[in-house]
Design a protein around this motif. Structure first.
Motif, PDB file in Angstrom:
ATOM      1  N   TRP A   1       0.823  -1.209   0.000  1.00  0.00           N
ATOM      2  CA  TRP A   1       0.000   0.000   0.000  1.00  0.00           C
ATOM      3  C   TRP A   1       0.857   1.259   0.000  1.00  0.00           C
ATOM      4  N   HIS A   2       2.103   1.150   0.413  1.00  0.00           N
ATOM      5  CA  HIS A   2       2.999   2.307   0.441  1.00  0.00           C
ATOM      6  C   HIS A   2       3.287   2.844  -0.960  1.00  0.00           C
ATOM      7  N   GLN A   3       3.125   2.016  -1.975  1.00  0.00           N
ATOM      8  CA  GLN A   3       3.384   2.475  -3.337  1.00  0.00           C
ATOM      9  C   GLN A   3       2.457   3.627  -3.728  1.00  0.00           C
ATOM     10  N   HIS A   4       1.307   3.723  -3.105  1.00  0.00           N
ATOM     11  CA  HIS A   4       0.367   4.809  -3.405  1.00  0.00           C
ATOM     12  C   HIS A   4       0.848   6.142  -2.823  1.00  0.00           C
ATOM     13  N   LEU A   5       1.871   6.090  -2.008  1.00  0.00           N
ATOM     14  CA  LEU A   5       2.402   7.305  -1.399  1.00  0.00           C
ATOM     15  C   LEU A   5       3.604   7.862  -2.163  1.00  0.00           C
ATOM     16  N   ASP A   6       3.956   7.249  -3.300  1.00  0.00           N
ATOM     17  CA  ASP A   6       5.098   7.720  -4.087  1.00  0.00           C
ATOM     18  C   ASP A   6       4.966   9.209  -4.408  1.00  0.00           C
ATOM     19  N   LYS A   7       3.787   9.587  -4.875  1.00  0.00           N
ATOM     20  CA  LYS A   7       3.482  11.003  -5.111  1.00  0.00           C
ATOM     21  C   LYS A   7       2.393  11.362  -4.116  1.00  0.00           C
ATOM     22  N   SER A   8       2.799  12.009  -3.018  1.00  0.00           N
ATOM     23  CA  SER A   8       1.795  12.284  -1.981  1.00  0.00           C
ATOM     24  C   SER A   8       2.151  13.538  -1.184  1.00  0.00           C
ATOM     25  N   ASN A   9       2.180  14.680  -1.859  1.00  0.00           N
ATOM     26  CA  ASN A   9       2.509  15.916  -1.155  1.00  0.00           C
ATOM     27  C   ASN A   9       1.294  16.551  -0.471  1.00  0.00           C
ATOM     28  N   LYS A  10       0.103  15.965  -0.627  1.00  0.00           N
ATOM     29  CA  LYS A  10      -1.108  16.565  -0.034  1.00  0.00           C
ATOM     30  C   LYS A  10      -1.795  15.674   0.988  1.00  0.00           C
ATOM     31  N   ILE A  11      -1.295  14.491   1.259  1.00  0.00           N
ATOM     32  CA  ILE A  11      -1.985  13.585   2.174  1.00  0.00           C
ATOM     33  C   ILE A  11      -1.791  14.054   3.618  1.00  0.00           C
ATOM     34  N   THR A  12      -2.874  13.983   4.372  1.00  0.00           N
ATOM     35  CA  THR A  12      -2.832  14.378   5.784  1.00  0.00           C
ATOM     36  C   THR A  12      -2.415  13.168   6.624  1.00  0.00           C
ATOM     37  N   PRO A  13      -1.940  13.397   7.840  1.00  0.00           N
ATOM     38  CA  PRO A  13      -1.603  12.268   8.729  1.00  0.00           C
ATOM     39  C   PRO A  13      -2.823  11.376   9.005  1.00  0.00           C
ATOM     40  N   GLN A  14      -4.004  11.983   9.106  1.00  0.00           N
ATOM     41  CA  GLN A  14      -5.224  11.203   9.349  1.00  0.00           C
ATOM     42  C   GLN A  14      -5.536  10.298   8.148  1.00  0.00           C
ATOM     43  N   ASP A  15      -5.365  10.838   6.926  1.00  0.00           N
ATOM     44  CA  ASP A  15      -5.631  10.037   5.731  1.00  0.00           C
ATOM     45  C   ASP A  15      -4.580   8.949   5.543  1.00  0.00           C
ATOM     46  N   ARG A  16      -3.349   9.232   5.922  1.00  0.00           N
ATOM     47  CA  ARG A  16      -2.303   8.209   5.850  1.00  0.00           C
ATOM     48  C   ARG A  16      -2.668   7.044   6.784  1.00  0.00           C
ATOM     49  N   GLN A  17      -3.150   7.378   7.980  1.00  0.00           N
ATOM     50  CA  GLN A  17      -3.564   6.349   8.937  1.00  0.00           C
ATOM     51  C   GLN A  17      -4.771   5.571   8.397  1.00  0.00           C
ATOM     52  N   ARG A  18      -5.712   6.297   7.775  1.00  0.00           N
ATOM     53  CA  ARG A  18      -6.894   5.658   7.181  1.00  0.00           C
ATOM     54  C   ARG A  18      -6.471   4.654   6.114  1.00  0.00           C
ATOM     55  N   MET A  19      -5.502   5.046   5.264  1.00  0.00           N
ATOM     56  CA  MET A  19      -5.015   4.142   4.224  1.00  0.00           C
ATOM     57  C   MET A  19      -4.410   2.883   4.830  1.00  0.00           C
ATOM     58  N   GLU A  20      -3.604   3.069   5.846  1.00  0.00           N
ATOM     59  CA  GLU A  20      -2.965   1.923   6.478  1.00  0.00           C
ATOM     60  C   GLU A  20      -4.014   0.978   7.065  1.00  0.00           C
ATOM     61  N   GLN A  21      -5.040   1.525   7.723  1.00  0.00           N
ATOM     62  CA  GLN A  21      -6.105   0.698   8.282  1.00  0.00           C
ATOM     63  C   GLN A  21      -6.888  -0.022   7.181  1.00  0.00           C
ATOM     64  N   PHE A  22      -7.122   0.692   6.081  1.00  0.00           N
ATOM     65  CA  PHE A  22      -7.878   0.118   4.962  1.00  0.00           C
ATOM     66  C   PHE A  22      -7.149  -1.097   4.387  1.00  0.00           C
ATOM     67  N   PHE A  23      -5.857  -0.929   4.121  1.00  0.00           N
ATOM     68  CA  PHE A  23      -5.105  -1.990   3.457  1.00  0.00           C
ATOM     69  C   PHE A  23      -4.636  -3.096   4.404  1.00  0.00           C
ATOM     70  N   SER A  24      -4.321  -2.773   5.629  1.00  0.00           N
ATOM     71  CA  SER A  24      -3.766  -3.803   6.501  1.00  0.00           C
ATOM     72  C   SER A  24      -4.835  -4.571   7.268  1.00  0.00           C
ATOM     73  N   SER A  25      -5.844  -3.881   7.812  1.00  0.00           N
ATOM     74  CA  SER A  25      -6.816  -4.585   8.650  1.00  0.00           C
ATOM     75  C   SER A  25      -8.262  -4.444   8.184  1.00  0.00           C
ATOM     76  N   HIS A  26      -8.461  -3.821   7.028  1.00  0.00           N
ATOM     77  CA  HIS A  26      -9.820  -3.615   6.491  1.00  0.00           C
ATOM     78  C   HIS A  26     -10.727  -2.961   7.528  1.00  0.00           C
ATOM     79  N   THR A  27     -10.205  -1.948   8.166  1.00  0.00           N
ATOM     80  CA  THR A  27     -10.953  -1.225   9.189  1.00  0.00           C
ATOM     81  C   THR A  27     -11.447   0.095   8.614  1.00  0.00           C
ATOM     82  N   ASN A  28     -12.697   0.453   8.942  1.00  0.00           N
ATOM     83  CA  ASN A  28     -13.280   1.721   8.521  1.00  0.00           C
ATOM     84  C   ASN A  28     -13.507   2.576   9.768  1.00  0.00           C
ATOM     85  N   PRO A  29     -12.712   3.644   9.940  1.00  0.00           N
ATOM     86  CA  PRO A  29     -12.891   4.489  11.124  1.00  0.00           C
ATOM     87  C   PRO A  29     -14.199   5.275  11.108  1.00  0.00           C
TER      88      PRO A  29
END
Length: 163
Positions: free
Chosen positions: A86-114
């Motif tokens: 899932w980190h490959q989606h962050l190659d170009k990511s100058n606008k992602i917020t820390p909250q959205d980065r955490q959301r992505m990690e939860q989505f891809f690793s544990s299929h969790t929806n905050p």
């Protein structure tokens, strides 16, 4: 009518008093008038039976095809598990917020929806102004990642705004 003619042929010659007194042989014979109503209802029953037979044949053919056809091939999973790349989606990511980065990690690793009330979530990953190839015009390119919490699939979207 044709029915009356048929009945008179079966009865034989009649005279005035025979019409009044029924022939004892004919008491138990019933005559039906020849009409299109019986033919129509018989034909409708015949058609209905034909349709049922065709439907049964179609079901049998489909069942036979299901038995003889191999199941569709499922693509082999990639060598790298889904949650590890899932980190490959962050190659170009100058606008992602820390909250959205955490959301992505939860989505891809544990299929969790905050936010369970939100089933489709769009993350702004990257934004940059550059000159468009071919025309040289200045454009703003924005990259988004759309997370689908119903299927746990995602789409990478690109938006171009011309000035």
């Amino acid at each position: 009518s044709a029915g009356a003619a048929l009945a008179s042929m079966l009865q034989g010659p009649t005279d005035a008093h025979t019409d009044q007194q029924p022939n004892s042989k004919m008491d138990d014979v019933q005559t039906e008038p020849l009409s299109n109503q019986n033919d129509t209802s018989n034909f409708a029953l015949f058609q209905q039976q034909q349709i049922q037979d065709e439907q049964l044949q179609l079901q049998q053919q489909q069942q036979q095809q299901a038995i003889t056809q191999p199941p569709p091939e499922v693509p082999a999973p990639s060598a790298v598990p889904h949650h590890e790349n899932w980190h490959q989606h962050l190659d170009k990511s100058n606008k992602i917020t820390p909250q959205d980065r955490q959301r992505m990690e939860q989505f891809f690793s544990s299929h969790t929806n905050p936010t369970p009330e939100i089933l489709l979530y769009k993350i702004k990953l990257h934004e940059e102004k550059k000159s468009e190839e071919g025309t040289g015009a200045i454009v703003k390119e924005t990259l988004y990642l759309e997370l689908d919490y119903q299927t746990f699939g995602f789409k990478k979207l690109r938006k171009i705004k011309r000035y």
